[in-house]
Scaffold this motif. Structure first.
Motif, PDB file in Angstrom:
ATOM      1  N   ASN A  71      15.122  40.614   6.421  1.00  0.00           N
ATOM      2  CA  ASN A  71      13.532  40.475   6.330  1.00  0.00           C
ATOM      3  C   ASN A  71      13.164  39.020   6.594  1.00  0.00           C
ATOM      4  OD1 ASN A  71      10.847  40.193   5.234  1.00  0.00           O
ATOM      5  ND2 ASN A  71      11.331  41.875   3.927  1.00  0.00           N
ATOM      6  N   LEU A  72      12.586  38.826   7.672  1.00  0.00           N
ATOM      7  CA  LEU A  72      12.198  37.447   8.023  1.00  0.00           C
ATOM      8  C   LEU A  72      10.777  37.069   7.744  1.00  0.00           C
ATOM      9  CD1 LEU A  72      13.712  37.726  11.825  1.00  0.00           C
ATOM     10  CD2 LEU A  72      15.044  37.095   9.597  1.00  0.00           C
ATOM     11  N   ALA A  73      10.026  37.786   7.117  1.00  0.00           N
ATOM     12  CA  ALA A  73       8.797  37.708   6.819  1.00  0.00           C
ATOM     13  C   ALA A  73       8.557  36.223   5.691  1.00  0.00           C
ATOM     14  CB  ALA A  73       8.147  38.885   6.327  1.00  0.00           C
ATOM     15  N   VAL A  74       7.520  35.732   6.263  1.00  0.00           N
ATOM     16  CA  VAL A  74       7.091  34.377   5.368  1.00  0.00           C
ATOM     17  C   VAL A  74       5.373  34.457   4.999  1.00  0.00           C
ATOM     18  CG1 VAL A  74       6.910  32.016   5.200  1.00  0.00           C
ATOM     19  CG2 VAL A  74       8.908  32.976   6.044  1.00  0.00           C
ATOM     20  N   ARG A  75       5.073  34.395   3.883  1.00  0.00           N
ATOM     21  CA  ARG A  75       3.798  34.184   3.620  1.00  0.00           C
ATOM     22  C   ARG A  75       2.723  33.381   4.101  1.00  0.00           C
ATOM     23  NH1 ARG A  75       4.839  33.229  -2.681  1.00  0.00           N
ATOM     24  NH2 ARG A  75       6.900  34.406  -1.885  1.00  0.00           N
ATOM     25  N   GLY A  76       1.523  33.634   4.171  1.00  0.00           N
ATOM     26  CA  GLY A  76       0.584  32.898   4.927  1.00  0.00           C
ATOM     27  C   GLY A  76       0.456  32.498   6.175  1.00  0.00           C
ATOM     28  N   LEU A  77       1.337  33.041   7.234  1.00  0.00           N
ATOM     29  CA  LEU A  77       1.554  32.789   8.460  1.00  0.00           C
ATOM     30  C   LEU A  77       0.718  33.440   9.440  1.00  0.00           C
ATOM     31  CD1 LEU A  77       5.423  32.696   9.319  1.00  0.00           C
ATOM     32  CD2 LEU A  77       3.836  30.776   8.514  1.00  0.00           C
ATOM     33  N   ARG A 257      -3.138  22.392   3.390  1.00  0.00           N
ATOM     34  CA  ARG A 257      -2.145  21.796   2.581  1.00  0.00           C
ATOM     35  C   ARG A 257      -0.828  22.740   2.435  1.00  0.00           C
ATOM     36  NH1 ARG A 257      -4.889  21.326  -3.206  1.00  0.00           N
ATOM     37  NH2 ARG A 257      -5.843  23.336  -2.862  1.00  0.00           N
ATOM     38  N   ALA A 258       0.275  22.051   2.727  1.00  0.00           N
ATOM     39  CA  ALA A 258       1.377  22.692   2.911  1.00  0.00           C
ATOM     40  C   ALA A 258       1.830  22.937   1.671  1.00  0.00           C
ATOM     41  CB  ALA A 258       2.554  21.811   3.835  1.00  0.00           C
ATOM     42  N   PRO A 259       2.923  23.988   1.337  1.00  0.00           N
ATOM     43  CA  PRO A 259       3.746  23.968   0.092  1.00  0.00           C
ATOM     44  C   PRO A 259       4.250  22.804  -0.272  1.00  0.00           C
ATOM     45  CG  PRO A 259       4.357  25.743   1.698  1.00  0.00           C
ATOM     46  CD  PRO A 259       3.308  24.974   2.252  1.00  0.00           C
ATOM     47  N   VAL A 260       4.823  22.686  -1.532  1.00  0.00           N
ATOM     48  CA  VAL A 260       5.613  21.457  -1.835  1.00  0.00           C
ATOM     49  C   VAL A 260       7.052  21.494  -1.296  1.00  0.00           C
ATOM     50  CG1 VAL A 260       7.043  20.386  -3.756  1.00  0.00           C
ATOM     51  CG2 VAL A 260       4.569  21.232  -4.122  1.00  0.00           C
ATOM     52  N   GLN A 261       7.565  22.995  -1.219  1.00  0.00           N
ATOM     53  CA  GLN A 261       8.640  23.304  -0.521  1.00  0.00           C
ATOM     54  C   GLN A 261       8.596  24.127   0.591  1.00  0.00           C
ATOM     55  OE1 GLN A 261      11.426  24.569  -3.531  1.00  0.00           O
ATOM     56  NE2 GLN A 261      12.064  22.604  -4.111  1.00  0.00           N
ATOM     57  N   PRO A 262       8.893  24.063   1.764  1.00  0.00           N
ATOM     58  CA  PRO A 262       8.806  24.810   2.780  1.00  0.00           C
ATOM     59  C   PRO A 262       9.282  26.502   2.553  1.00  0.00           C
ATOM     60  CG  PRO A 262       9.662  22.909   3.665  1.00  0.00           C
ATOM     61  CD  PRO A 262       9.758  22.793   2.274  1.00  0.00           C
ATOM     62  N   LEU A 263       8.346  27.317   2.862  1.00  0.00           N
ATOM     63  CA  LEU A 263       8.650  28.612   2.438  1.00  0.00           C
ATOM     64  C   LEU A 263       9.605  29.410   3.507  1.00  0.00           C
ATOM     65  CD1 LEU A 263       5.419  29.962   1.497  1.00  0.00           C
ATOM     66  CD2 LEU A 263       7.233  29.521   0.094  1.00  0.00           C
ATOM     67  N   VAL A 264      10.785  29.994   3.201  1.00  0.00           N
ATOM     68  CA  VAL A 264      11.799  30.550   4.116  1.00  0.00           C
ATOM     69  C   VAL A 264      11.991  31.965   3.825  1.00  0.00           C
ATOM     70  CG1 VAL A 264      12.954  28.318   3.960  1.00  0.00           C
ATOM     71  CG2 VAL A 264      13.397  30.022   2.459  1.00  0.00           C
TER      72      VAL A 264
END
Length: 290
Positions: A71-77, A257-264
């Motif tokens: 599952n490669l999905a990442v929220r907000g894209l 605004r980017a998340p504090v940690q990149p979402l993976v």
């Protein structure tokens, strides 16, 4: 396929593939928060989420020991981000079943042109189909009863028709959220009204499996009847929702605004649905509520 793997049906009806005898060995899911499973928490799953895609993979893995899932999905894209970041990675995994849901964030929060989005999506679907994989595309849900979001209803409807055209062109499968009437119930949605609840994800998983004509062990679960509310109460709920959920969501995207940690991605590699250290499917999964 032998007669034992098909149900006897009238000519012209889709053949239903029994749960353990479907033709797929590797399922890869591409998309945003909808496919990631936001709104359906499960601490024992990778990323702490379950979602409709995990639920579909669980069913497809039954009686199919070689089955693997990513599952490669990442929220907000946005759609272009999904294609740029996930399409190549998905193809590298050599799946024979791919689900692709993209464009919802563009339509609802960017007011994007649905025809332009479809033009971007079309060649990507063509690339996936050229690998020989079965492709599942999702129409957008009907937000007609949701305050603020309902103004995008026409654009979503146009995009849906474009998706049907693309699916027809490439012999893809359409998972039709727009036609899924159960989604009209508020219990199908997370309190943020943007993501599905566990019951909503369960219902979508059933619809996807039905779209693939695969028998499964999932049972319909009727949402509870909610007490009637007055106009004033409903209006108050709408104001609270807009303040606590919608406004912060829009602000984050306006300010980029980017998340504090990149979402993976929660499952970037294809592997067994149930693995050591995650949680044992089987009887434990059967006991879970939707």
């Amino acid at each position: 396929m032998s007669d034992s793997s098909q149900e006897h049906a009238d000519p012209g009806r889709p053949v239903t593939v029994r749960q353990g005898l479907h033709p797929w060995n590797r399922f890869v899911a591409i998309g945003d928060s909808f496919t990631e499973g936001v709104g359906d928490p499960e601490p024992r799953n990778p990323g702490g989420l379950r979602g409709w895609a995990d639920r579909v993979a669980e069913e497809l893995s039954e009686g199919h020991p070689e089955f693997t899932y990513a599952n490669l999905a990442v929220r907000g894209l946005l759609l272009r981000q999904i294609l740029d970041r996930q399409l190549g990675a998905a193809m590298a995994l050599r799946p024979d079943l791919v689900t692709l849901s993209a464009g919802g964030n563009d339509l609802v929060f960017r007011g994007s042109d649905p025809d332009r989005l479809a033009n971007d999506l079309d060649p990507a679907v063509g690339e996936l189909v050229a690998t020989g994989a079965t492709i599942v595309l999702f129409t957008g849900p009907d937000w007609g009863s949701t305050p603020v979001l309902r103004h995008n209803r026409r654009k979503v409807a146009v995009f849906n028709e474009n998706l049907r055209t693309i699916a027809s062109r490439y012999d893809g499968v359409v998972a039709d959220l727009w036609a899924l009437q159960q989604l009209a119930s508020p219990t199908m949605w997370d309190p943020d009204r943007l993501h599905f609840s566990p019951l909503g994800h369960h219902t979508v998983a059933m619809m996807v499996l039905k779209s693939l004509n695969v028998e499964n062990s999932l049972s319909p679960s009727e949402p509870k009847t909610l007490p009637a509310s007055s106009w004033k109460e409903a209006r108050t709920d709408d104001i609270v929702w807009a303040r606590e959920y919608l406004a912060p969501w829009v602000l984050r995207r306006i300010t980029h605004r980017a998340p504090v940690q990149p979402l993976v991605a929660k499952r970037p590699e294809a592997g067994p649905v149930f693995t050591a250290g995650v949680w044992d499917g089987g009887a434990a999964r059967k006991r879970l509520l939707p």
